[in-house]
Each structure stands twice: as C-alpha cells, then as structure tokens.
Motif scaffolding. Structure first.
Motif, PDB file in Angstrom:
ATOM      1  N   ALA A 120      33.431  39.237  44.105  1.00 32.52           N
ATOM      2  CA  ALA A 120      33.202  38.359  45.160  1.00 32.52           C
ATOM      3  C   ALA A 120      33.045  36.889  44.894  1.00 32.52           C
ATOM      4  O   ALA A 120      33.325  35.855  45.612  1.00 32.52           O
ATOM      5  N   LEU A 121      33.322  36.682  43.784  1.00 33.82           N
ATOM      6  CA  LEU A 121      33.091  35.216  42.927  1.00 33.82           C
ATOM      7  C   LEU A 121      34.709  34.831  42.863  1.00 33.82           C
ATOM      8  O   LEU A 121      35.044  33.656  42.589  1.00 33.82           O
ATOM      9  N   VAL A 122      35.571  35.594  43.201  1.00 27.79           N
ATOM     10  CA  VAL A 122      36.991  35.274  43.105  1.00 27.79           C
ATOM     11  C   VAL A 122      37.610  35.343  44.645  1.00 27.79           C
ATOM     12  O   VAL A 122      37.475  36.204  45.238  1.00 27.79           O
ATOM     13  N   ALA A 123      38.226  34.360  44.872  1.00 24.24           N
ATOM     14  CA  ALA A 123      38.896  34.324  46.365  1.00 24.24           C
ATOM     15  C   ALA A 123      40.086  35.351  46.415  1.00 24.24           C
ATOM     16  O   ALA A 123      40.597  35.350  45.534  1.00 24.24           O
ATOM     17  N   GLY A 124      39.877  36.307  47.196  1.00 24.08           N
ATOM     18  CA  GLY A 124      40.638  37.481  47.619  1.00 24.08           C
ATOM     19  C   GLY A 124      40.492  38.398  46.475  1.00 24.08           C
ATOM     20  O   GLY A 124      41.467  39.195  46.150  1.00 24.08           O
ATOM     21  N   GLY A 125      39.362  38.539  45.823  1.00 20.09           N
ATOM     22  CA  GLY A 125      38.974  39.199  44.875  1.00 20.09           C
ATOM     23  C   GLY A 125      39.498  40.982  45.128  1.00 20.09           C
ATOM     24  O   GLY A 125      39.644  41.689  44.368  1.00 20.09           O
ATOM     25  N   GLU A 126      38.860  41.455  46.478  1.00 22.25           N
ATOM     26  CA  GLU A 126      39.154  42.583  46.775  1.00 22.25           C
ATOM     27  C   GLU A 126      40.654  43.296  46.994  1.00 22.25           C
ATOM     28  O   GLU A 126      40.993  44.393  47.184  1.00 22.25           O
ATOM     29  N   LEU A 127      41.557  42.138  47.137  1.00 20.10           N
ATOM     30  CA  LEU A 127      42.967  42.273  47.039  1.00 20.10           C
ATOM     31  C   LEU A 127      43.284  42.838  45.450  1.00 20.10           C
ATOM     32  O   LEU A 127      44.410  43.464  45.444  1.00 20.10           O
ATOM     33  N   ILE A 128      42.757  42.268  44.514  1.00 24.80           N
ATOM     34  CA  ILE A 128      43.084  42.344  43.099  1.00 24.80           C
ATOM     35  C   ILE A 128      42.426  43.704  42.654  1.00 24.80           C
ATOM     36  O   ILE A 128      42.887  44.473  41.920  1.00 24.80           O
ATOM     37  N   LEU A 129      41.148  43.558  42.877  1.00 23.61           N
ATOM     38  CA  LEU A 129      40.330  44.787  42.490  1.00 23.61           C
ATOM     39  C   LEU A 129      39.969  45.764  43.527  1.00 23.61           C
ATOM     40  O   LEU A 129      38.864  45.368  44.300  1.00 23.61           O
ATOM     41  N   ASP A 130      40.471  46.731  44.115  1.00 24.42           N
ATOM     42  CA  ASP A 130      40.087  47.549  44.911  1.00 24.42           C
ATOM     43  C   ASP A 130      38.931  48.284  45.039  1.00 24.42           C
ATOM     44  O   ASP A 130      38.424  48.665  43.388  1.00 24.42           O
ATOM     45  N   ASP A 131      38.344  48.968  45.861  1.00 19.12           N
ATOM     46  CA  ASP A 131      37.136  49.869  45.779  1.00 19.12           C
ATOM     47  C   ASP A 131      37.366  50.978  44.563  1.00 19.12           C
ATOM     48  O   ASP A 131      36.316  51.243  44.049  1.00 19.12           O
TER      49      ASP A 131
END
Length: 307
Positions: A120-131
């Motif tokens: 969450a501290l990275v902008a667009g983090g969910e696109l790089i590290l998926d669930d």
C-alpha cells in the motif's frame, strides 16, 4: 515506481488455526485486531544507509526487537524486494492487541500486515504484487498457510500446500461466535510442534478426517454439530505436557457439552458459542480461570484492511 506520501494504516485480525481436527488446514479469523501504521521517509543517515524507526504498543511492547529483525519489518522488506525497490527510510508504529505466543495468529498478523502495508506504500503496488503472489510469500515466511489464509481473506478458510500454497474461503453461519480463554504465559509454536509424533494410527487419521469434513459443514450452516465436529485425534492430546491447564479446561468444557478446542498451537482455549451477546457466552466467560484473560469475539469476515 514511487512511494505514496504520508502514513498508511492497515489492521489485521487474530486467527485460530486447526479448530480441533483440521490440523494445519483450517483457520478462522476473529474480531481482535492489530493496527500497523507505516510511512516512507527520507534517509537521515550521513552515509546514505537506510533508516528505520519502530514503535510497538501493546502486546510485545518491551520484548520484541525494534530493528530489521522485527517480523513486520522483515515482511515489509520481502514485499519491497518483490516490487523492486526498498525505501530509503521507514517508520513503523504497531498497536498490538493480539497476544503473542498464545495460538491466536500474532505472527501471521505481523506477516500479512507487513506485506499489505508495504504494497500500500507503493503507488500502484497491487499491480506489481497481486493477491496470490502476496499470499504465497506470506505462507512461505510463516511456513504454513493455515493462519495467514484467514488473516488475509477473513472468515473461515481451508488451506494447504499442493504444488504451491492454496486457500479457499467458505461460509460461516452467522450464529457462530467464540470465547477465547488466554493464559498469562505462552507456548512457542516450535515447542508445541516438537511434541507431535511422526506417525499416528490409521484409525485416528480416519476419524480425524471425518471430523474435519463435519466441521466444515457445522461451521457453514449446522452449528448444532460443532461439539462432535471439533473432536480431535491428531495433536491436542500429544501437546498436553506443554499446556496441562489448557487441556484440563478443554476437558471440563467438553464434558459439559461445549465445543472447546486448543486454539492453534495453544495454549489459548477457544470455545464456540451462539453469539457475542448471548446468555451462553455470558456463562462461558464466567468460567474464565483466575489470572487468565477472556474475550467474547465474533468471526471477522473482512480479513486485512487498509484504513
């Protein structure tokens, strides 16, 4: 890749694994939460080295490390490694309500919380590290998925390791709640696991498999079968030397028809009830041994949350 400005806060629920017969496979999220706040800051080191500030309040305060070996920090570093960039400086504030070394998933909460917080501290983090990648890393750090699964997904989960870790969330009857009885002293998971035999009788394994299947049905929509479904044949009795008072309480409660178990590796005792505000729950909390803490908790259906 850029880091977000300002602090981010996540909350993670306590969890109870095994639930009696579901050894290393079943887990339940409980409404008792740790809160973690993280912030990426500019380095203040004259040598250009990464800086770290860790504050811990509540469970673990004064005993857990406040450096890179802190489990939340280690998990955050693992997430940043996957994402591809470590922050120059990091500030972490942990407000812990989940007791440590009690079988309520404090380490899984730290791991899931750290991974999700870093993402969450990275902008667009969910696109790089998926669930799925995040869950795989969490189970890898913990060593098994039974606690990290409900900490991440919430609710009641079935998890395992079959060419990669997996977790499936299933239904929980809304009538189900729990009371946890928490002793003043803990038992390390490694010590509790060390008491288990390498093999068990085939009859015990077969009986345990049947109870595990029944437990999934009981938690989903037939809580009247929880007492029979929580009968364990694989691990609790072997662990009695490490937690005799806990197993004695389990024996007493079960003799009175209460679906009581050891929570995870113990020594916390968990008893299923019919509602946090119910008369049944009030009777259970009144049986809390002297010197122990007692909590009436609902099932947490949210899992880890970003505030």
């Amino acid at each position: 890749m850029t880091f977000v400005e300002g602090p981010v806060t996540v909350t993670v629920p306590a969890t109870s694994a095994n639930l009696g017969p579901g050894y290393d496979s079943l887990g339940l999220a409980l409404d008792l939460r740790d809160e973690l706040t993280g912030e990426v800051v500019s380095t203040s080191s004259t040598t250009g080295e990464r800086t770290l500030e860790v504050i811990v309040e509540g469970a673990g305060e004064g005993t857990v490390p406040l450096d890179e070996s802190h489990l939340v920090v280690r998990s955050m570093r693992a997430a940043f490694e996957i994402i591809g960039k470590q922050p120059a400086g990091l500030r972490l504030h942990c407000r812990n309500r989940i007791p440590h070394a009690r079988g309520l998933g404090s380490s899984s909460a730290a791991i899931i919380g750290g991974l999700v917080l870093a993402r969450a501290l990275v902008a667009g983090g969910e696109l790089i590290l998926d669930d799925d990648t995040l869950f795989q890393k969490a189970a890898e750090i913990e060593g098994h998925p039974d606690n990290v699964a409900p900490a991440f997904h919430g609710g009641f989960t079935i998890a395992g390791d079959d060419d990669g870790f997996f977790a499936v969330r299933t239904a929980v009857d809304p009538r189900v709640s729990v009371v946890v009885f928490v002793p003043a002293t803990g038992v390390e998971t490694k010590a509790a696991r060390g008491l288990l035999p390498d093999t068990v009788p085939h009859s015990d394994a077969a009986a345990d498999a049947g109870r595990t299947a029944l437990l999934v049905a009981a938690l989903s929509d037939a809580p009247e079968h929880l007492h029979r479904a929580t009968r364990d044949f694989l691990h609790q009795e072997y662990r009695r030397p490490a937690m005799p008072k806990s197993l004695a309480l389990v024996d007493e409660l079960r003799a009175d028809g209460v679906a009581a178990i050891v929570s995870g590796a113990g020594p916390t005792v968990l008893a299923f009830s019919s509602g946090v505000e119910s008369a049944e729950t009030s009777k259970l909390t009144a049986r809390c041994p002297e010197g122990w803490a007692c909590h009436a908790l609902s099932v947490d259906m949210d899992g880890v949350r970003i505030l």
